[in-house]
Design a protein around this motif. Structure first.
Motif, PDB file in Angstrom:
ATOM      1  N   GLY A   1       0.821  -1.211   0.000  1.00  0.00           N
ATOM      2  CA  GLY A   1       0.000   0.000   0.000  1.00  0.00           C
ATOM      3  C   GLY A   1       0.847   1.250   0.000  1.00  0.00           C
ATOM      4  O   GLY A   1       0.557   2.228  -0.708  1.00  0.00           O
ATOM      5  N   HIS A   2       1.935   1.203   0.799  1.00  0.00           N
ATOM      6  CA  HIS A   2       2.836   2.350   0.884  1.00  0.00           C
ATOM      7  C   HIS A   2       3.552   2.575  -0.451  1.00  0.00           C
ATOM      8  O   HIS A   2       3.647   3.706  -0.956  1.00  0.00           O
ATOM      9  CB  HIS A   2       3.856   2.117   2.000  1.00  0.00           C
ATOM     10  N   LEU A   3       4.047   1.476  -1.070  1.00  0.00           N
ATOM     11  CA  LEU A   3       4.767   1.600  -2.344  1.00  0.00           C
ATOM     12  C   LEU A   3       3.854   2.089  -3.453  1.00  0.00           C
ATOM     13  O   LEU A   3       4.265   2.869  -4.315  1.00  0.00           O
ATOM     14  CB  LEU A   3       5.370   0.245  -2.722  1.00  0.00           C
ATOM     15  N   ASN A   4       2.624   1.620  -3.466  1.00  0.00           N
ATOM     16  CA  ASN A   4       1.665   2.075  -4.479  1.00  0.00           C
ATOM     17  C   ASN A   4       1.461   3.586  -4.408  1.00  0.00           C
ATOM     18  O   ASN A   4       1.213   4.252  -5.413  1.00  0.00           O
ATOM     19  CB  ASN A   4       0.323   1.362  -4.316  1.00  0.00           C
ATOM     20  N   ASP A   5       1.567   4.100  -3.194  1.00  0.00           N
ATOM     21  CA  ASP A   5       1.367   5.549  -3.020  1.00  0.00           C
ATOM     22  C   ASP A   5       2.631   6.348  -3.324  1.00  0.00           C
ATOM     23  O   ASP A   5       2.565   7.476  -3.819  1.00  0.00           O
ATOM     24  CB  ASP A   5       0.935   5.857  -1.574  1.00  0.00           C
ATOM     25  N   GLU A   6       3.811   5.756  -3.049  1.00  0.00           N
ATOM     26  CA  GLU A   6       5.056   6.522  -3.056  1.00  0.00           C
ATOM     27  C   GLU A   6       5.947   6.289  -4.286  1.00  0.00           C
ATOM     28  O   GLU A   6       6.618   7.206  -4.759  1.00  0.00           O
ATOM     29  CB  GLU A   6       5.873   6.195  -1.795  1.00  0.00           C
TER      30      GLU A   6
END
Length: 853
Positions: free
Chosen positions: A460-465
């Motif tokens: 989820g974090h990588l998808n955002d960043e």
């Protein structure tokens, strides 16, 4: 406190110790008799729950100087006075009576009893000022008087089989051997001409000699209704103190019979299994012309062969656990014994032991011409009711002692009647193994869930960043996530998927759940005085999937596995968790108390305490040692009529009525009283609704008036709140009035509706309280029969057993051991019911637990 030196007596002191009738808490008398033994007294210990007649008869036959009794169940005024009166009536007024019972004796009662003639009642104040040894010193000092050394017509009394004369003659022979030489010599001459058989029983300590003797006595008395029996039982004296525990009477349940005389003797010498005065005692009993004499030795080791010098037929009692086969060659009695009993035949290796002992017997007796199988070696289980092995042994013994008699007891081989099938003996270990494996699996699955949560969070974090072009990292994480997801069980995946839904269900105003096809709606919140909404169930605020999974699998909400917080989602509304606890006097008195306690309350939660007479399965009686305990510390119930009066005015089938009954030994009987009272209440309601009172009147005339019997009635006026429900059929049952079809319908309705608990936990009785009236095995079978009936009749709202930790705690268990015992007992009931073919879902709803705080 200053250490008190034990009293050194001038004379040999003999004391009978016992717990009074219906008194199962015998720890105090055990402590006292141990101090007496250590102080040099010979103690004949009867154990707990002994009637006045048993104590008095033992005291006379043992020719003691004193009797010491503990009484913790009330009724002591009548009990001790009755003992005093009975001793004087039987010409034994010289025997002193001592008593105690913690704080149960009031000061004015102690004064009254001592004024009546009781030598001393010890109070807690005496304990504080004198100490235990001081009280025993006082008792021994008062009993330190000699028995008269001269005969005073006793030999005539012995000839007439007068028990006190036989006892005193044996005492004089034992205490004044030299002074009694002349008449002892005459007795010996007459004894040589006697044809009265003496059966000697010897064996190692703990082999079960006394229990086996008791079984033989029981069969002898039933087989020969006119014949008499004399028993001499020898126990070892302590070398250090000279004291002795003469404890064989505690096993002798069959000797309370006017045709039986028993005398316990201490060896009064060391390293020998018999007293030096044993011949004199046998000669006295032969002079009394008993039909059979049984001589039991103390059994101090491998060399017990001196028994053969005194017995016409000698029996050696051993157990299968003798060690290596070579040990048999060391046992002296295998050379001399006429018969061998391998007792405790339920022990492992019993059949091998039987084979080895038969071979050794054949070798020792040079019986090479006979078959090994025909050797007089028998396997027995004396602790088992009507054991076929004991029957076979008894038949053999009687055939040899009385060859002219035809004995017809059913022969057979001893075989343990198992409650838990042998292949299931590891059931408790299996449970612990399963629980450990389950917890290990939960930890493994929780660790997986935590990894999954971490990967899901990173994705989820990588998808955002992350910028475009870094998709390969996310793909790799997705593959790892999918792999871990496959290792998580489908059950656990579903649990995690439904977590948010579960949380939401407890945040709405109402919670809806289903029990037995019935939807129940409960408020999720209570309102405080300041009108704040307080949730009844609060779920943890976990985010980590591993924590959520671990909590759900090991704790969880009420009503869901593993049911740590309870088996139902919410507590019942409209019924406070309180009990109206009562029990004193007769049923009417306690009924009045129940109505007073439940006045104005919507739910009637009656908790019944029964008196000790009822707890031990006895009927009330005018006999003083029973009469004084009737209605003490509980209500006395001895019939269906009593149960109807006890619960009259309460609708036992109302959903808001429940009845708890604190009863164990006779639980099945008391439960039957209760169930029939409930059934007859439904019959009464039907009779009144349909105007059938005239049929009831006809039944009363037929069963009472026309044959001159008095109709049962409720004694006294009905208390406030009692509308008389349950009293119309007092003295009758519904099936005597109504048609079978109607009665059976009402019975079915009542059994499905009744709510409550009967304690019935015989395992904790055996471990902690001792109010047992049947063997543990028989009681368990009775519990199983009850439970099967509950299943067959669809009784789902009533608990057939309350597995009790409370009384185990009362007996001294700490919280951990209380829990261990209670859970172990619960698992045993489950395992036993399963072994009878019952299904867990059918009987589990009828089990309840009862713990101490």
């Amino acid at each position: 406190m200053e250490k008190i030196t034990p009293y050194k007596s001038v004379n040999k002191i003999r004391i009978v110790t016992a717990g009074s009738l219906f008194d199962g808490h015998d720890a105090a008398i055990n402590i006292m008799r141990r101090i007496m033994q250590k102080s040099g007294a010979e103690v004949i210990h009867l154990g707990h729950n002994r009637s006045v007649m048993e104590i008095v008869d033992a005291a006379i036959q043992e020719d003691v100087q004193g009797v010491a009794i503990t009484s913790y169940q009330g009724g002591h005024n009548e009990f001790f006075k009755y003992a005093y009166d009975l001793l004087h009536k039987k010409g034994a007024g010289h025997i002193k009576i001592f008593g105690g019972g913690g704080g149960t004796f009031l000061p004015h009662e102690i004064e009254e009893l001592q004024a009546y003639g009781i030598t001393r009642i010890y109070s807690p104040d005496d304990g504080r000022s004198m100490g235990l040894q001081g009280m025993i010193n006082d008792l021994l000092q008062k009993c330190d008087f000699p028995i008269p050394k001269d005969l005073n017509g006793q030999l005539i009394g012995v000839s007439n089989m007068k028990m006190s004369a036989i006892a005193r003659t044996i005492s004089i022979a034992e205490g004044y051997r030299k002074e009694s030489a002349d008449w002892l010599e005459n007795l010996e001459k007459n004894a040589r001409k006697s044809t009265i058989p003496v059966m000697g029983i010897t064996g190692t300590g703990g082999a079960g000699k006394s229990s086996l003797v008791d079984e033989i006595v029981l069969r002898y008395l039933k087989t020969f209704p006119e014949r008499t029996l004399g028993i001499i039982s020898v126990d070892p004296s302590k070398r250090k103190t000279g004291g002795a525990l003469l404890g064989d009477r505690i096993r002798m349940n069959a000797i309370s019979n006017e045709r039986v005389f028993m005398r316990s003797m201490a060896t009064r010498q060391y390293n020998l299994a018999l007293s030096k005065d044993i011949d004199s005692a046998i000669n006295v009993m032969k002079h009394a012309s008993f039909d059979l004499l049984i001589l039991e030795t103390s059994g101090i080791g491998q060399s017990d062969s001196e028994i053969v010098d005194h017995a016409d037929l000698s029996v050696y009692v051993m157990t299968p656990e003798f060690g290596a086969a070579s040990q048999l060659e060391k046992i002296d009695m295998l050379d001399f014994a006429d018969v061998i009993a391998i007792n405790k035949f339920d022990k492992r290796g019993a059949l091998d032991a039987l084979r080895d002992v038969k071979k050794q017997y054949q070798r020792n007796h040079d019986l090479w011409e006979e078959e090994t199988e025909d050797m007089p070696v028998f396997g027995t289980i004396a602790s088992q009711f009507n054991d076929p092995g004991v029957n076979t042994l008894f038949n053999h013994l009687m055939h040899r002692l009385f060859p002219e008699e035809e004995i017809k007891l059913e022969n057979g081989e001893s075989e343990k009647q198992y409650i838990i099938p042998p292949p299931r003996v590891r059931y408790l270990s299996e449970i612990t193994d399963i629980i450990r494996a389950y917890k290990k699996h939960v930890e493994e699955q929780s660790a997986l869930a935590t990894k999954l949560f971490s990967i899901d969070t990173i994705i989820g974090h990588l998808n955002d960043e992350l910028e475009t072009g870094s998709v390969s990292v996310i793909d790799e994480l997705e593959r790892s996530r999918e792999s871990l997801l496959q290792e998580l069980t489908s059950e656990n995946r579903t649990l995690l998927e439904e977590w948010e839904q579960k949380k939401a269900a407890y945040k709405t105003d109402k919670f809806v759940y289903q029990i037995r096809q019935k939807k129940i709606e409960i408020d999720n919140y209570t309102k405080s005085l300041s009108q704040n909404k307080i949730p009844k169930v609060v779920l943890p605020k976990y985010k980590d999937w591993g924590e959520i999974l671990r909590w759900s699998k090991l704790e969880n909400v009420p009503g869901e596995f593993p049911f740590v917080a309870g088996v139902f989602p919410f507590k019942r509304k409209g019924e406070d968790p309180t009990r109206m606890f009562a029990g004193e006097g007769g049923p009417e008195r306690t009924n009045k108390r129940f109505h007073y306690l439940s006045k104005g309350l919507p739910a009637k939660r009656l908790s019944t305490a029964f008196d000790s007479v009822t707890l031990y399965g006895n009927d009330p009686d005018h006999r003083p040692d029973i009469y004084g305990k009737v209605g003490n510390s509980g209500v006395n119930i001895s019939s269906l009529n009593d149960a109807k009066k006890l619960y009259s005015g309460f609708d036992l089938c109302d959903p808001k009525t429940s009845v708890s009954m604190t009863i164990n030994g006779p639980a099945a009987t008391i439960c039957a009283f209760f169930m029939n009272a409930a059934i007859d209440q439904q019959c009464e309601l039907y009779i009144r609704e349909n105007g059938l009172e005239d049929i009831v009147e006809q039944a009363f005339k037929k069963n009472y008036d026309n044959i001159g019997k008095t109709r049962p009635r409720y004694n006294g006026s009905l208390p406030e709140g009692n509308n008389g429900l349950g009293l119309l059929l007092l003295g009758l049952t519904g099936d005597q009035v109504l048609e079978p079809e109607i009665y059976n319908q009402l019975k079915k309705k009542a059994l499905k509706a009744v709510r409550g608990t009967v304690q019935a936990d015989i395992l904790k009785e055996d471990q902690a309280q001792n109010t047992c009236i049947f063997s543990t095995e028989f009681s368990l079978r009775l519990m199983g029969d009850m439970q099967q009936y509950f299943i067959d009749q669809h009784i789902r709202n009533f608990y057939s057993v309350s597995i009790s930790g409370y009384h185990i705690a009362e007996a001294g268990a700490n919280p951990i051991s209380q829990l261990a015992f209670t859970l172990s007992n619960g698992f045993t009931f489950v395992e036993y019911y399963l072994s009878r073919g019952m299904k867990i879902d059918d009987f589990a709803p009828n089990l309840s637990f009862f713990f101490s705080n």
